[in-house]
Motif scaffolding. Sequence first.
Motif, PDB file in Angstrom:
ATOM      1  N   ALA A 116      -1.202   5.199  -8.115  1.00  0.00           N
ATOM      2  CA  ALA A 116      -1.476   4.022  -7.527  1.00  0.00           C
ATOM      3  C   ALA A 116      -1.725   4.112  -5.999  1.00  0.00           C
ATOM      4  CB  ALA A 116      -0.156   2.850  -7.782  1.00  0.00           C
ATOM      5  N   LYS A 117      -2.690   2.963  -5.541  1.00  0.00           N
ATOM      6  CA  LYS A 117      -2.720   2.741  -4.137  1.00  0.00           C
ATOM      7  C   LYS A 117      -2.292   1.530  -3.836  1.00  0.00           C
ATOM      8  CE  LYS A 117      -6.289   3.076  -0.221  1.00  0.00           C
ATOM      9  NZ  LYS A 117      -7.738   3.475  -0.218  1.00  0.00           N
ATOM     10  N   TYR A 118      -2.720   0.640  -4.258  1.00  0.00           N
ATOM     11  CA  TYR A 118      -2.200  -0.739  -4.050  1.00  0.00           C
ATOM     12  C   TYR A 118      -1.539  -1.535  -5.207  1.00  0.00           C
ATOM     13  CZ  TYR A 118      -5.513  -0.721  -0.276  1.00  0.00           C
ATOM     14  OH  TYR A 118      -6.040  -0.212   0.978  1.00  0.00           O
ATOM     15  N   VAL A 119      -0.225  -1.898  -5.028  1.00  0.00           N
ATOM     16  CA  VAL A 119       0.723  -2.450  -5.866  1.00  0.00           C
ATOM     17  C   VAL A 119       1.204  -3.832  -5.488  1.00  0.00           C
ATOM     18  CG1 VAL A 119       1.458  -0.055  -6.891  1.00  0.00           C
ATOM     19  CG2 VAL A 119       2.500  -1.162  -4.789  1.00  0.00           C
ATOM     20  N   ALA A 120       1.963  -4.364  -6.458  1.00  0.00           N
ATOM     21  CA  ALA A 120       2.615  -5.697  -6.294  1.00  0.00           C
ATOM     22  C   ALA A 120       3.899  -5.323  -5.912  1.00  0.00           C
ATOM     23  CB  ALA A 120       2.504  -6.700  -7.355  1.00  0.00           C
ATOM     24  N   VAL A 121       4.480  -5.962  -4.672  1.00  0.00           N
ATOM     25  CA  VAL A 121       6.138  -5.538  -4.340  1.00  0.00           C
ATOM     26  C   VAL A 121       6.807  -6.693  -4.223  1.00  0.00           C
ATOM     27  CG1 VAL A 121       7.260  -4.433  -2.580  1.00  0.00           C
ATOM     28  CG2 VAL A 121       4.961  -3.489  -3.111  1.00  0.00           C
ATOM     29  N   ALA A 122       8.061  -6.806  -4.696  1.00  0.00           N
ATOM     30  CA  ALA A 122       8.809  -7.888  -4.474  1.00  0.00           C
ATOM     31  C   ALA A 122       9.915  -7.263  -3.490  1.00  0.00           C
ATOM     32  CB  ALA A 122       9.495  -8.065  -5.901  1.00  0.00           C
ATOM     33  N   THR A 123       9.726  -7.795  -2.419  1.00  0.00           N
ATOM     34  CA  THR A 123      10.371  -7.626  -1.330  1.00  0.00           C
ATOM     35  C   THR A 123      12.008  -8.149  -1.413  1.00  0.00           C
ATOM     36  OG1 THR A 123       9.719  -9.334   0.232  1.00  0.00           O
ATOM     37  CG2 THR A 123       8.324  -7.443   0.058  1.00  0.00           C
ATOM     38  N   LEU A 124      12.451  -7.793  -0.433  1.00  0.00           N
ATOM     39  CA  LEU A 124      14.035  -8.102  -0.512  1.00  0.00           C
ATOM     40  C   LEU A 124      14.236  -9.676  -0.306  1.00  0.00           C
ATOM     41  CD1 LEU A 124      15.877  -5.561   1.886  1.00  0.00           C
ATOM     42  CD2 LEU A 124      15.888  -5.741  -0.737  1.00  0.00           C
ATOM     43  N   GLY A 125      14.852 -10.243  -1.316  1.00  0.00           N
ATOM     44  CA  GLY A 125      15.147 -11.715  -1.305  1.00  0.00           C
ATOM     45  C   GLY A 125      14.101 -12.288  -2.203  1.00  0.00           C
ATOM     46  N   ALA A 126      13.290 -11.618  -2.725  1.00  0.00           N
ATOM     47  CA  ALA A 126      12.249 -12.470  -3.832  1.00  0.00           C
ATOM     48  C   ALA A 126      13.105 -12.576  -4.895  1.00  0.00           C
ATOM     49  CB  ALA A 126      11.177 -11.564  -3.866  1.00  0.00           C
TER      50      ALA A 126
ATOM     51  N   LYS B  15       0.873  -1.139   0.130  1.00  0.00           N
ATOM     52  CA  LYS B  15       0.032  -0.041   0.170  1.00  0.00           C
ATOM     53  C   LYS B  15       1.006   1.282   0.005  1.00  0.00           C
ATOM     54  CE  LYS B  15      -3.598   2.503   2.494  1.00  0.00           C
ATOM     55  NZ  LYS B  15      -4.450   2.339   3.800  1.00  0.00           N
ATOM     56  N   ILE B  16       0.641   2.300  -1.206  1.00  0.00           N
ATOM     57  CA  ILE B  16       1.726   3.249  -1.251  1.00  0.00           C
ATOM     58  C   ILE B  16       1.018   4.211  -0.175  1.00  0.00           C
ATOM     59  CG2 ILE B  16       2.408   5.482  -2.897  1.00  0.00           C
ATOM     60  CD1 ILE B  16       2.168   3.219  -4.989  1.00  0.00           C
ATOM     61  N   ILE B  17       1.760   4.724   0.767  1.00  0.00           N
ATOM     62  CA  ILE B  17       1.699   5.639   1.843  1.00  0.00           C
ATOM     63  C   ILE B  17       1.704   7.194   1.337  1.00  0.00           C
ATOM     64  CG2 ILE B  17       2.081   6.625   4.204  1.00  0.00           C
ATOM     65  CD1 ILE B  17       0.899   4.029   4.115  1.00  0.00           C
ATOM     66  N   SER B  18       3.137   7.368   0.588  1.00  0.00           N
ATOM     67  CA  SER B  18       3.213   8.468  -0.138  1.00  0.00           C
ATOM     68  C   SER B  18       3.909   8.173  -1.319  1.00  0.00           C
ATOM     69  CB  SER B  18       4.048   9.417   0.813  1.00  0.00           C
ATOM     70  OG  SER B  18       5.268   8.903   1.073  1.00  0.00           O
ATOM     71  N   CYS B  19       4.139   9.363  -2.124  1.00  0.00           N
ATOM     72  CA  CYS B  19       4.850   9.339  -3.443  1.00  0.00           C
ATOM     73  C   CYS B  19       5.400  10.717  -3.653  1.00  0.00           C
ATOM     74  CB  CYS B  19       4.033   8.744  -4.423  1.00  0.00           C
ATOM     75  SG  CYS B  19       4.785   8.520  -5.993  1.00  0.00           S
TER      76      CYS B  19
END
Length: 781
Positions: free
Chosen positions: A86-96, A49-53
Amino acid sequence: MIVTRSWLEEYIDLNDVDNSRLNTTLNSIGLEVDSIEEYTFDERVVVGKIISCSKHPNADKLNLCEVDIGSEVVSIVCGAANVVDAKYVAVATLGAVLPGDFKIKKAKLRGVESYGMICSSSELGLPKLEDGIMILDESIGEMVPGKPLNEYPSIADTVIDIELTANRGDCDSIHGVARDLAAALEKELKPFEFEVKNRSVIGVARELQVECRCDTECVLAYSIVEGEGFKSSFLQRLRLAFIKSEANDDLERLLAYAQHESGVLLCAYDFAKLHSLSGDVVKLMIKEQQNATVTVECGGEILSIVGVSQKSDYKANFKSTKVLLEASYIDPEFVVEGVYANKLQTDALYYNSSRGSETAIDFGMKKLQHEILRVNSEVRFSSADVIACEYREGLKVSVKVSEINSIIGAELSKAEIVNILMRLGFDVQKVDSDVFAVVIPPYRHDIKNSHDIAEEVLRIYGIDNIKEQPLKVVEANRINDTYLYYRSLRDIRERAIAANFYEALTYAFSNKELLQRFGFDTVDEKLDLLNPIVQELNTLRTTILVNLLEAAKRNVNYGKKRIGLFEVGTIFAKDRKEYDVITFLLSGEEQRANVHNSAKAKMVDLESFVAKIGSVIGEFRLEPLEKKSGLMHPYIAAAIIKDGEYVGSLAKLHPKIADEFGLKDTFIAEILIEKILPKHINAHALSNFQAVTKDLSVVINKSLPFYEVAKVLQELKAKEAILKDFYPLDIYEDASLGDKKSLTIRFTLQSDQATLSDSEIESVMHRILETLQEHFGATLR
């Protein structure tokens, strides 16, 4: 046809069906699977969830985003322009690890550290959805930051590509495939229930009038939708990407999505443009054209050809604020005929309509309204107005249980067969213990007969469940009256050819003047030909003899010395009633000149002609002929009697007619086919005992013909068991006999039980003589 597992699950419960079984089941019911692709993601790819941009401090084309990934809020640098929306996005976190073995690590971009990657659909191995990152929404489920993407079935989906045959238009939709799967898996199909409530604009009839001038099988439904433009959801865009749809804007996406799911033909018109054509009330005309098409017209302008194409000038788009929605069905055979006959340009509508689209257009309209409301919550609808020009009703076919089992090679009970058909949506009505009537669902355009129904039973029952057995061919009894008649004619032809006749084939017409001249009846003038092909063939023939005479004349002109012709064909009575006859003509040399006859050719005669006719039609006798035609010799003509019944006539051709046609001595005969066909087999046992022949010579009146004597002897033969046969052996006349003649008859005597004694023979011969004396005053010579 491309489907996804999650999309199918909106209509059928597949919780207990894994992808392997799903694949097997689809193949077994004739929906051949071309490919299956399962989409899965690394567990560290989650919803963010994007809090700020904000703009990157050191790069104009980069943005710095604060993203909630559930466990924490991280900073991620993103270069996609659409991240600001965008508000909700797909995020590849560290290690993905992403497709291509790309591992996500902490990175420093233009001096700013980034802890992960906001992904586009392509980077996750999904089809391309849009330029930039993939923007999620709640159409796929509740957006929970940190929730792995794998836990959203609509994204971590299975995409199945089915090689659908052209005749299975009923499965050219998600709903259609689910319907077939439900029958195969013995599951209930989930109903789709939707009603537009508290959102109606003014009634459709107040703003739209539809007139139908169409006799073909065609149904349409209309609804008006009003709002401030149209948007599509992430789920709709994703699934359209899975099925490789090429929609240009959001309204097209909504139409394509609802059509792919329901199988109903859908299109949309800009209502403002229709107003400009017809005024305040939009008036549509559904009209069947002479070129085998149905058009939708407004103010004289063609808006679309139903099931073929829609004119781009009047199409609505995502910016339209008032749209006329149309759902339609049209007979696929009618559509294909119109397209091929007129070489019409088609669009995406034709693909579905030509294969047989879904007939439940109200379902298609509701599905479209439902998909619009999923994203565009502020739109208002009118109620749907259905216009049925000619509604398709299910064909009714009579089916035998024994026939179904014979075709599929298994012994299914009637209950099993009925259960399968009812699961497939067929209506079954009982007739008797072995026969029942099946009403085929309107959407099954490919089912025409009992063999098609047997195929349906087999594919659901499962071909793998049919036990192996040796090939068994059971030929149906095809010996009927038509075949027996054909075989009898064939045998007659073969015997005629064996008797040295050649088969002729002439027109069923003749020359009316010649028929009248030779004394034959002609067809009643009111029933005669109105437009003869030539003057020489200006009426229907009432005899074939004239035709054969003209054929014989042509043979003489070709130098033929012997002419033997026959023809099996139809003649016509005065009232045009038809009769099949066999007609013979024999003329010229019986035996050509050679050393055996001292170079003197033997000519045909009555005896040889009668013998040849007998070899073709069997035993017969000749009697005086009452009515003679102008073709017949006045003294050499007779009626042919077979089994006591008149069957035709036989004669020598009149000498004057023979000269006219350039023929030598010629003999003719015409016989009714139906009178000489075998009615049954006259078989009898052969005697094992010796036959005896006896000759009897009597003196009778010179004017007494033998056929009168034969009739009396035939009656005696029926009474005397040992009298087997008789025939005239000699006739002698001289001055000493005066008005008498000597007739010698040979008799064949034989017993079926024992050798005849002299007394038995003499007794029968005595009774024969007594009979001749009693009837004709005969005396023993």
